[in-house]
Design a protein around this motif. Structure first.
Motif, PDB file in Angstrom:
ATOM      1  N   UNK A 122     -23.143 -15.650  65.520  1.00 45.99           N
ATOM      2  CA  UNK A 122     -21.689 -15.855  65.448  1.00 45.99           C
ATOM      3  C   UNK A 122     -21.005 -15.444  66.749  1.00 45.99           C
ATOM      4  N   UNK A 123     -21.448 -14.339  67.345  1.00 45.21           N
ATOM      5  CA  UNK A 123     -20.831 -13.895  68.603  1.00 45.21           C
ATOM      6  C   UNK A 123     -21.045 -14.947  69.695  1.00 45.21           C
ATOM      7  N   UNK A 124     -22.243 -15.475  69.793  1.00 46.63           N
ATOM      8  CA  UNK A 124     -22.490 -16.507  70.808  1.00 46.63           C
ATOM      9  C   UNK A 124     -21.631 -17.741  70.561  1.00 46.63           C
ATOM     10  N   UNK A 125     -21.487 -18.130  69.310  1.00 39.96           N
ATOM     11  CA  UNK A 125     -20.642 -19.290  68.985  1.00 39.96           C
ATOM     12  C   UNK A 125     -19.180 -19.010  69.374  1.00 39.96           C
ATOM     13  N   UNK A 126     -18.711 -17.808  69.057  1.00 37.02           N
ATOM     14  CA  UNK A 126     -17.319 -17.456  69.372  1.00 37.02           C
ATOM     15  C   UNK A 126     -17.047 -17.540  70.875  1.00 37.02           C
ATOM     16  N   UNK A 127     -17.921 -16.922  71.682  1.00 32.10           N
ATOM     17  CA  UNK A 127     -17.669 -16.931  73.125  1.00 32.10           C
ATOM     18  C   UNK A 127     -17.840 -18.331  73.727  1.00 32.10           C
ATOM     19  N   UNK A 128     -18.731 -19.144  73.166  1.00 35.17           N
ATOM     20  CA  UNK A 128     -18.840 -20.544  73.608  1.00 35.17           C
ATOM     21  C   UNK A 128     -17.499 -21.254  73.446  1.00 35.17           C
ATOM     22  N   UNK A 129     -16.930 -21.137  72.242  1.00 33.32           N
ATOM     23  CA  UNK A 129     -15.681 -21.840  71.935  1.00 33.32           C
ATOM     24  C   UNK A 129     -14.516 -21.261  72.731  1.00 33.32           C
ATOM     25  N   UNK A 130     -14.493 -19.929  72.880  1.00 35.39           N
ATOM     26  CA  UNK A 130     -13.410 -19.296  73.629  1.00 35.39           C
ATOM     27  C   UNK A 130     -13.395 -19.788  75.072  1.00 35.39           C
ATOM     28  N   UNK A 131     -14.573 -19.799  75.711  1.00 38.88           N
ATOM     29  CA  UNK A 131     -14.645 -20.189  77.119  1.00 38.88           C
ATOM     30  C   UNK A 131     -14.493 -21.700  77.318  1.00 38.88           C
ATOM     31  N   UNK A 132     -14.562 -22.460  76.225  1.00 39.72           N
ATOM     32  CA  UNK A 132     -14.326 -23.907  76.296  1.00 39.72           C
ATOM     33  C   UNK A 132     -12.860 -24.247  76.031  1.00 39.72           C
ATOM     34  N   UNK A 133     -12.026 -23.222  75.813  1.00 42.64           N
ATOM     35  CA  UNK A 133     -10.611 -23.477  75.536  1.00 42.64           C
ATOM     36  C   UNK A 133     -10.357 -23.978  74.129  1.00 42.64           C
ATOM     37  N   UNK A 134     -11.253 -23.630  73.190  1.00 44.85           N
ATOM     38  CA  UNK A 134     -11.087 -24.124  71.818  1.00 44.85           C
ATOM     39  C   UNK A 134     -10.539 -23.078  70.850  1.00 44.85           C
ATOM     40  N   UNK A 135     -10.386 -21.835  71.312  1.00 42.99           N
ATOM     41  CA  UNK A 135      -9.747 -20.807  70.471  1.00 42.99           C
ATOM     42  C   UNK A 135      -8.324 -20.583  70.972  1.00 42.99           C
ATOM     43  N   UNK A 136      -8.198 -20.473  72.287  1.00 44.09           N
ATOM     44  CA  UNK A 136      -6.885 -20.445  72.948  1.00 44.09           C
ATOM     45  C   UNK A 136      -6.915 -21.557  74.003  1.00 44.09           C
ATOM     46  N   UNK A 137      -5.757 -21.902  74.531  1.00 44.52           N
ATOM     47  CA  UNK A 137      -5.701 -22.970  75.543  1.00 44.52           C
ATOM     48  C   UNK A 137      -6.364 -22.516  76.838  1.00 44.52           C
ATOM     49  N   UNK A 138      -6.687 -23.479  77.699  1.00 42.89           N
ATOM     50  CA  UNK A 138      -7.314 -23.133  78.975  1.00 42.89           C
ATOM     51  C   UNK A 138      -6.386 -22.291  79.840  1.00 42.89           C
ATOM     52  N   UNK A 139      -5.064 -22.503  79.739  1.00 42.52           N
ATOM     53  CA  UNK A 139      -4.146 -21.661  80.527  1.00 42.52           C
ATOM     54  C   UNK A 139      -4.122 -20.229  79.976  1.00 42.52           C
ATOM     55  N   UNK A 140      -4.242 -20.077  78.650  1.00 38.22           N
ATOM     56  CA  UNK A 140      -4.342 -18.722  78.074  1.00 38.22           C
ATOM     57  C   UNK A 140      -5.651 -18.070  78.485  1.00 38.22           C
ATOM     58  N   UNK A 141      -6.727 -18.864  78.508  1.00 40.05           N
ATOM     59  CA  UNK A 141      -8.027 -18.338  78.942  1.00 40.05           C
ATOM     60  C   UNK A 141      -7.937 -17.844  80.388  1.00 40.05           C
ATOM     61  N   UNK A 142      -7.200 -18.574  81.206  1.00 41.83           N
ATOM     62  CA  UNK A 142      -6.998 -18.158  82.597  1.00 41.83           C
ATOM     63  C   UNK A 142      -6.326 -16.783  82.655  1.00 41.83           C
ATOM     64  N   UNK A 143      -5.327 -16.580  81.787  1.00 40.90           N
ATOM     65  CA  UNK A 143      -4.683 -15.251  81.708  1.00 40.90           C
ATOM     66  C   UNK A 143      -5.696 -14.184  81.283  1.00 40.90           C
ATOM     67  N   UNK A 144      -6.557 -14.534  80.324  1.00 40.99           N
ATOM     68  CA  UNK A 144      -7.555 -13.573  79.831  1.00 40.99           C
ATOM     69  C   UNK A 144      -8.515 -13.165  80.940  1.00 40.99           C
TER      70      UNK A 144
END
Length: 372
Positions: free
Chosen positions: A258-280
């Motif tokens: 589950x952790x690997x799936x979560x970080x895959x989706x997060x870094x693909x901009x599927x949990x937050x937007x790519x601009x939010x990911x940039x802030x992260x």
């Protein structure tokens, strides 16, 4: 970074950590479409029951990435301002000048200057993470204590500040993330745990990730052992523990898959937007609980070896359990590792943790998992 996973090498690296003194550990490493899972050692030192790679596990501060993502979702919806003072949302929790000076961003990246509440909630830990004068007694005293977030926040807010708002290096503090939990409740009208479950965990399709409703881990899991720097010998089982002492800062239960799936989706901009990911991924220097200066973003931090690919993720520990989850920026290579013993290093005369064979073995496993 190589494009292949070598199961024999990864299994050997896991086994080396077990041989170095870790009762049990398990991991999942992904490279593109290829996945390797492995486990070494025992889930119960009394019965010898083996660990398996699909076990559910307390993942500690990896919870912070989920909480940070939830806050950024609300930023995207216009309900929270990243650079808005927290006092505008929670005036009674952070009153006065500090409430005006500390922004939401400063809470997420630990530059608020707010102290850690832990040594006040667990008095035997004294000035954690300064370890010379600590003891484990509070952990037993508080196994089933139901803490209220508001009382823990008050301990952190009224304690002497550890820095000025926005100053760097920041100082890592769970107080920040309990406040973010209160903020989420304020703007969503539901508890942070319920909101994160619905809009982060379920949205990511994570089937074995949850905030615990009681002191137990449901489903197949390992017992977890705390050594508290050699002061608990043999290490004690802390599998049953009320996690209200960390709530949205560190109480999640998950699996390495589950952790690997979560970080895959997060870094693909599927949990937050790519601009939010940039802030992260905008980092500042922060002093970790181990006393090291690390680069820290909004619930994410980078990890790399010189000249190698940068990985983004988070680590976590609670009493007895530890985990680390990292993914390359393109999401192709990932690793999540869980261990069932914590604070195995003994202290020297000045109270500093001494090197232990587990440290080198784990570092070798991480490097093998990330870079091949």
């Amino acid at each position: 970074m190589t494009n292949t996973l070598d199961p024999a090498e990864l299994n050997a690296a896991l086994e080396n950590v077990h041989r170095a003194g870790m009762p049990g550990l398990f991991a999942e490493v992904r490279d593109g479409d290829t996945t390797w899972r492995g486990a070494a050692g025992v889930a119960d030192v009394d019965t010898g029951r083996p660990v398996t790679a699909d076990m559910r596990h307390r993942v500690g501060s990896i919870t912070k990435t989920f909480t940070a993502a939830a806050v950024l979702q609300q930023v995207e919806r216009g309900r929270i301002g990243l650079d808005t003072p927290i006092g505008q949302y929670l005036p009674s929790s952070v009153p006065g000048e500090r409430g005006d000076a500390i922004t939401v961003r400063m809470l997420i990246n630990h530059t608020s200057g707010l102290a850690e509440y832990l040594p006040y909630a667990y008095p035997s830990l004294k000035a954690f993470p300064v370890l010379a004068d600590t003891g484990p007694q509070s952990m037993d005293d508080n196994r089933l204590t139901r803490f209220q977030a508001t009382e823990l926040i008050e301990m952190g807010v009224t304690a002497p500040a550890v820095g000025i708002p926005g100053g760097t290096p920041g100082v890592y503090s769970n107080t920040n993330y309990l406040l973010l939990g209160e903020l989420l409740e304020q703007v969503t009208g539901t508890t942070a745990e319920r909101y994160i479950t619905r809009d982060v965990i379920e949205r990511a399709g994570l089937r074995d990730t949850e905030f615990p409703a009681d002191p137990y881990v449901k489903g197949s899991h390992s017992r977890i052992y705390e050594a508290w720097f050699g002061m608990i010998d043999p290490p004690r089982d802390y599998s049953v523990h009320d996690m209200s002492w960390v709530g949205p800062a560190a109480s999640l239960i998950s699996t390495v898959a589950d952790l690997n799936r979560f970080f895959t989706l997060l870094l693909a901009g599927e949990i937050v937007s790519l601009s939010s990911l940039e802030e992260m991924q905008r980092t500042v220097p922060v002093i970790s609980q181990e006393g090291k200066v690390i680069d820290y973003g909004l619930g994410l931090h980078p990890m790399d070896a010189p000249g190698q690919t940068t990985f983004w993720g988070h680590g976590g520990t609670v009493w007895g359990a530890g985990a680390l989850s990292m993914a390359s920026a393109d999401g192709k290579r990932q690793m999540s590792v869980a261990v069932n013993l914590q604070r195995w290093n003994r202290l020297d005369s000045s109270g500093r943790p001494q090197p232990h064979p587990i440290d080198d073995a784990l570092a070798a496993l991480h490097h093998m998992a990330m870079y091949g």
